[in-house]
Design an enzyme around this catalytic site. Structure first.
Site: not given
Length: 322
Positions: A178, A239-241, A265, A270, A288, A290
């Site tokens: 990060d 699972t972010a973007r 996801d 989308e 999606h 999440g």
């Protein structure tokens, strides 16, 4: 005193709608198809605030058309890449999001994608549903266990840390990168190993989870060059973007076997996703999901309303973005 009017652009959980109606005169779009931008802007002329969702894309050209009476927008999402915040600042529009409700639910979906990809769950379910299961066989749909595997987490915020907690329950070895290193006590809590570069993280990530926000720096970062730095046959989950992934490169790597599996996801564009995903057997695909847990969606709605409540009370929004 007359209630303030707010527009809610999409049907939300009943608990959220009930709370909103207690305080506000609510105009809620509840029909199909979803509300258009023109409809939202027209309705906005007669309300005092807007509670919208990630479906309502608000680039600068839309923000510039928002009526002058609107000075408060709150989004039913943790992400805010659908709103041009600089344009809102220029118009004096306060914006808030709903950052906490999604944490546990999204981490659970990431864990489900990791496990489902490792154990080839989508292929197994398809075999059952298409009535093509020939019966148990020693080498049928053999996948791999999660224990003692190295999980690389790209983005160690709330969701990344919640995933780390769950991965430790499966005895995975947690690594992360990060731009901000976590505090020592956080690393100790999850027994998480910090990497000072993405390349370093990629080199050890037998499993790789994308948990970073969509920014100009991260958009489409997951491309051929990044894939080549992962171990052969690595499993990737997102699972972010969707726009963090270069779909062409991901699909090519899955077809060639350079990547073993992908659990996704979220997708760029989308609900229209790249056609190449549909027929790939080594994918585990969700629409999606999440934050699709009642507890998460309720909390998201409450947080979005908290922003509006604070604005009308003359306070800073608790989840202020602009």
């Amino acid at each position: 005193m007359a209630k303030k009017k707010i527009l809610i652009t999409w049907p939300l959980p009943e608990a959220v709608m009930a709370r909103a109606r207690e305080t506000y005169d609510v105009i809620a779009h509840s029909g199909e198809p979803k509300i258009t931008i023109d409809e939202m802007l027209e309705t906005a002329k007669s309300v005092d605030a807007i509670l919208l969702t990630l479906n309502e894309k608000c680039p600068k050209e839309v923000i510039d058309r928002i009526p002058e009476n609107i000075k408060c927008v709150s989004t039913f999402s943790i992400g805010f890449d659908h709103i041009d915040l600089e344009a809102c600042k220029a118009r004096g529009i306060k914006v808030g999001n709903a950052p906490h409700g999604v944490t546990v639910a999204t981490a659970e979906i990431a864990m489900l994608l990791l496990l489902g990809s490792a154990r080839r769950a989508a292929e197994g379910e398809k075999m059952i549903r298409t009535r093509s299961w020939p019966g148990w066989q020693p080498l049928q749909l053999v996948g791999q266990r999660l224990d003692n595997k190295k999980l690389g987490i790209y983005g160690f915020g709330k969701i990344g840390q919640a995933l780390a907690q769950r991965a430790r329950g499966f005895d995975m070895e947690v690594h992360y990168y990060d731009i901000y290193r976590a505090k020592p006590e956080v690393e100790a809590k999850y027994n998480a190993i910090y990497h000072d570069s993405l390349d370093s993280l990629l080199s050890v990530s037998e499993f790789f989870s994308i948990n970073a926000p969509s920014t100009p720096e991260t958009r489409y970062f997951f491309n051929k060059d990044v894939i080549e730095k992962l171990p052969q046959g690595a499993i990737v989950v997102n699972t972010a973007r969707g726009d963090l992934v270069n779909d062409e490169d991901m699909i090519a790597a899955l077809k060639s076997g350079r990547l073993g599996y992908a659990g996704l996801d979220v997708f760029a564009g989308e609900p229209k996703i790249h056609e190449g995903y549909y027929d790939l057997p080594n994918t585990f695909l969700f629409p999606h999901l999440g934050s699709a847990a009642v507890e998460a969606r309720n909390q998201m709605g409450f947080e979005a309303l908290d922003n509006i409540d604070a604005f009308f009370a003359g306070r800073d929004m608790p989840f202020k973005l602009a």
